[in-house]
Write a protein that holds these residues in place. Structure first.
Motif, mmCIF file in Angstrom:
data_model
loop_
_atom_site.group_PDB
_atom_site.id
_atom_site.type_symbol
_atom_site.label_atom_id
_atom_site.label_comp_id
_atom_site.label_asym_id
_atom_site.label_seq_id
_atom_site.Cartn_x
_atom_site.Cartn_y
_atom_site.Cartn_z
ATOM 1 N N LEU A 66 -79.634 37.002 51.506
ATOM 2 C CA LEU A 66 -80.325 35.957 52.269
ATOM 3 C C LEU A 66 -79.389 34.810 52.603
ATOM 4 O O LEU A 66 -78.483 34.480 51.835
ATOM 5 C CB LEU A 66 -81.509 35.405 51.470
ATOM 6 C CG LEU A 66 -82.636 36.367 51.112
ATOM 7 C CD1 LEU A 66 -83.734 35.625 50.352
ATOM 8 C CD2 LEU A 66 -83.218 37.040 52.353
ATOM 9 N N CYS A 67 -79.636 34.195 53.757
ATOM 10 C CA CYS A 67 -78.917 32.968 54.121
ATOM 11 C C CYS A 67 -79.907 31.986 54.713
ATOM 12 O O CYS A 67 -81.036 32.341 55.064
ATOM 13 C CB CYS A 67 -77.775 33.259 55.098
ATOM 14 S SG CYS A 67 -78.308 33.843 56.728
ATOM 15 N N VAL A 68 -79.485 30.738 54.798
ATOM 16 C CA VAL A 68 -80.328 29.692 55.364
ATOM 17 C C VAL A 68 -79.564 28.976 56.470
ATOM 18 O O VAL A 68 -78.385 28.653 56.315
ATOM 19 C CB VAL A 68 -80.816 28.695 54.276
ATOM 20 C CG1 VAL A 68 -79.667 28.023 53.557
ATOM 21 C CG2 VAL A 68 -81.770 27.660 54.870
ATOM 22 N N GLU A 69 -80.226 28.789 57.604
ATOM 23 C CA GLU A 69 -79.677 28.052 58.742
ATOM 24 C C GLU A 69 -80.420 26.730 58.875
ATOM 25 O O GLU A 69 -81.649 26.702 58.774
ATOM 26 C CB GLU A 69 -79.864 28.822 60.054
ATOM 27 C CG GLU A 69 -79.003 30.028 60.244
ATOM 28 C CD GLU A 69 -79.276 30.683 61.602
ATOM 29 O OE1 GLU A 69 -80.178 30.204 62.332
ATOM 30 O OE2 GLU A 69 -78.600 31.669 61.924
ATOM 31 N N VAL A 70 -79.679 25.669 59.121
ATOM 32 C CA VAL A 70 -80.280 24.362 59.376
ATOM 33 C C VAL A 70 -79.874 23.923 60.770
ATOM 34 O O VAL A 70 -78.673 23.738 61.052
ATOM 35 C CB VAL A 70 -79.839 23.322 58.332
ATOM 36 C CG1 VAL A 70 -80.391 21.937 58.682
ATOM 37 C CG2 VAL A 70 -80.293 23.729 56.948
ATOM 38 N N ASP A 71 -80.851 23.817 61.650
ATOM 39 C CA ASP A 71 -80.589 23.410 63.037
ATOM 40 C C ASP A 71 -79.482 24.267 63.649
ATOM 41 O O ASP A 71 -78.607 23.770 64.351
ATOM 42 C CB ASP A 71 -80.227 21.931 63.094
ATOM 43 C CG ASP A 71 -80.588 21.302 64.446
ATOM 44 O OD1 ASP A 71 -81.292 21.958 65.241
ATOM 45 O OD2 ASP A 71 -80.164 20.161 64.689
ATOM 46 N N GLY A 72 -79.503 25.566 63.337
ATOM 47 C CA GLY A 72 -78.559 26.507 63.928
ATOM 48 C C GLY A 72 -77.255 26.696 63.191
ATOM 49 O O GLY A 72 -76.473 27.575 63.543
ATOM 50 N N GLU A 73 -77.001 25.896 62.145
ATOM 51 C CA GLU A 73 -75.756 26.025 61.391
ATOM 52 C C GLU A 73 -76.033 26.689 60.050
ATOM 53 O O GLU A 73 -76.976 26.322 59.342
ATOM 54 C CB GLU A 73 -75.100 24.663 61.147
ATOM 55 C CG GLU A 73 -73.790 24.787 60.376
ATOM 56 C CD GLU A 73 -73.081 23.448 60.175
ATOM 57 O OE1 GLU A 73 -71.840 23.441 60.072
ATOM 58 O OE2 GLU A 73 -73.763 22.402 60.110
ATOM 59 N N LEU A 74 -75.203 27.669 59.673
ATOM 60 C CA LEU A 74 -75.373 28.326 58.387
ATOM 61 C C LEU A 74 -75.090 27.332 57.267
ATOM 62 O O LEU A 74 -74.034 26.689 57.236
ATOM 63 C CB LEU A 74 -74.436 29.530 58.283
ATOM 64 C CG LEU A 74 -74.958 30.707 57.459
ATOM 65 C CD1 LEU A 74 -76.211 31.304 58.101
ATOM 66 C CD2 LEU A 74 -73.900 31.782 57.330
ATOM 67 N N ALA A 75 -76.037 27.201 56.340
ATOM 68 C CA ALA A 75 -75.950 26.155 55.322
ATOM 69 C C ALA A 75 -75.839 26.686 53.907
ATOM 70 O O ALA A 75 -75.474 25.939 53.000
ATOM 71 C CB ALA A 75 -77.166 25.230 55.422
ATOM 72 N N GLY A 76 -76.149 27.963 53.676
ATOM 73 C CA GLY A 76 -76.087 28.480 52.321
ATOM 74 C C GLY A 76 -76.472 29.937 52.268
ATOM 75 O O GLY A 76 -76.900 30.525 53.269
ATOM 76 N N SER A 77 -76.315 30.527 51.089
ATOM 77 C CA SER A 77 -76.673 31.934 50.912
ATOM 78 C C SER A 77 -77.130 32.188 49.488
ATOM 79 O O SER A 77 -76.824 31.422 48.568
ATOM 80 C CB SER A 77 -75.486 32.849 51.249
ATOM 81 O OG SER A 77 -74.436 32.687 50.305
ATOM 82 N N LEU A 78 -77.860 33.276 49.331
ATOM 83 C CA LEU A 78 -78.342 33.734 48.024
ATOM 84 C C LEU A 78 -78.284 35.251 48.040
ATOM 85 O O LEU A 78 -78.806 35.881 48.966
ATOM 86 C CB LEU A 78 -79.771 33.249 47.782
ATOM 87 C CG LEU A 78 -80.481 33.708 46.507
ATOM 88 C CD1 LEU A 78 -79.725 33.246 45.265
ATOM 89 C CD2 LEU A 78 -81.906 33.172 46.470
#
Length: 221
Positions: A66-78
């Protein structure tokens, strides 16, 4: 079945469009850059994700990538893998249970989703993304019909009190709220419970090489 959740995170009073989804090969360069930002020198660069590891994550168990995008920018992963866990034989190292991050030991018939790594870019850590990603992985546990989510947490505050407290005493104090630990307290806030302390879990001076296994049980099992 791929995962995708769209919502708004809060940056103080401002809402920010956020997406949690499975990462793909198109994300690899950004994921490696996130590792560099999360674990700068003197952390050894050879321990950052490489493309072989990330390829295995996507090919062997994409549901746990899994990853997380904030306003289109990759911000983290799990990232996680499946293992067959038995509490009566709980001792292991991070390298052993995750195949040093390559997850070639992913067990499609395992009973437990085991967390390999969580990383959030420093500039996004105030948004609470780590907790939301962890909750998303709970959804994966339920969807996959697994018994639990498990992972070994560092206990980086322990070295400060190691001469006065055993590891068990330290974890109990943090669990009761009389002490705080950056990792254990975060995992408690995510709904996880400590179930076992492992000696020599990681080469980690701050934790005196201990790790604490912390569990979230599938409430439908």
């Amino acid at each position: 079945m791929l995962y995708r959740s769209e919502f708004y995170a809060y940056d103080q009073d401002q809402t920010v469009p956020t997406v949690i989804r499975n990462y793909t090969k198109n994300d690899f360069d950004d994921l490696i850059q996130i590792q560099k930002e999360c674990f700068p020198p003197p952390f050894p660069s050879e321990l950052w994700w490489d493309k072989e590891q990330l390829t295995n994550h996507v090919d062997l168990f994409q549901a746990g990538a899994l990853c997380v995008e904030v306003d289109g920018e990759l911000a983290g992963s799990l990232t996680g893998l499946c293992v067959d866990f038995d509490l009566t034989d709980a001792d292991h190292t991070w390298e052993e249970i995750t195949d040093n991050g390559y997850i070639r030991n992913h067990n499609t018939k395992g009973n437990t989703l085991y967390i390999v790594d969580i990383s959030v870019r420093p500039k996004y850590r105030k948004l609470g993304l780590g907790k939301v990603m962890m909750q998303s992985m709970y959804h994966v546990v339920i969807q996959q019909g697994l018994d639990r989510l498990l992972g070994g947490g560092r206990m980086p505050g322990y070295h400060k009190v190691a001469e006065e407290m055993t590891p068990d005493q330290y974890v109990n104090a943090v669990t009761k709220g009389s002490m705080k630990d950056p990792v254990i307290s975060f995992l408690l806030r995510c709904g996880r419970k400590p179930i076992h302390i492992v000696e020599n879990y990681l080469d980690d001076e701050e934790s005196c090489n201990y790790g604490v296994l912390m569990e979230w049980k599938n409430p439908f099992k």
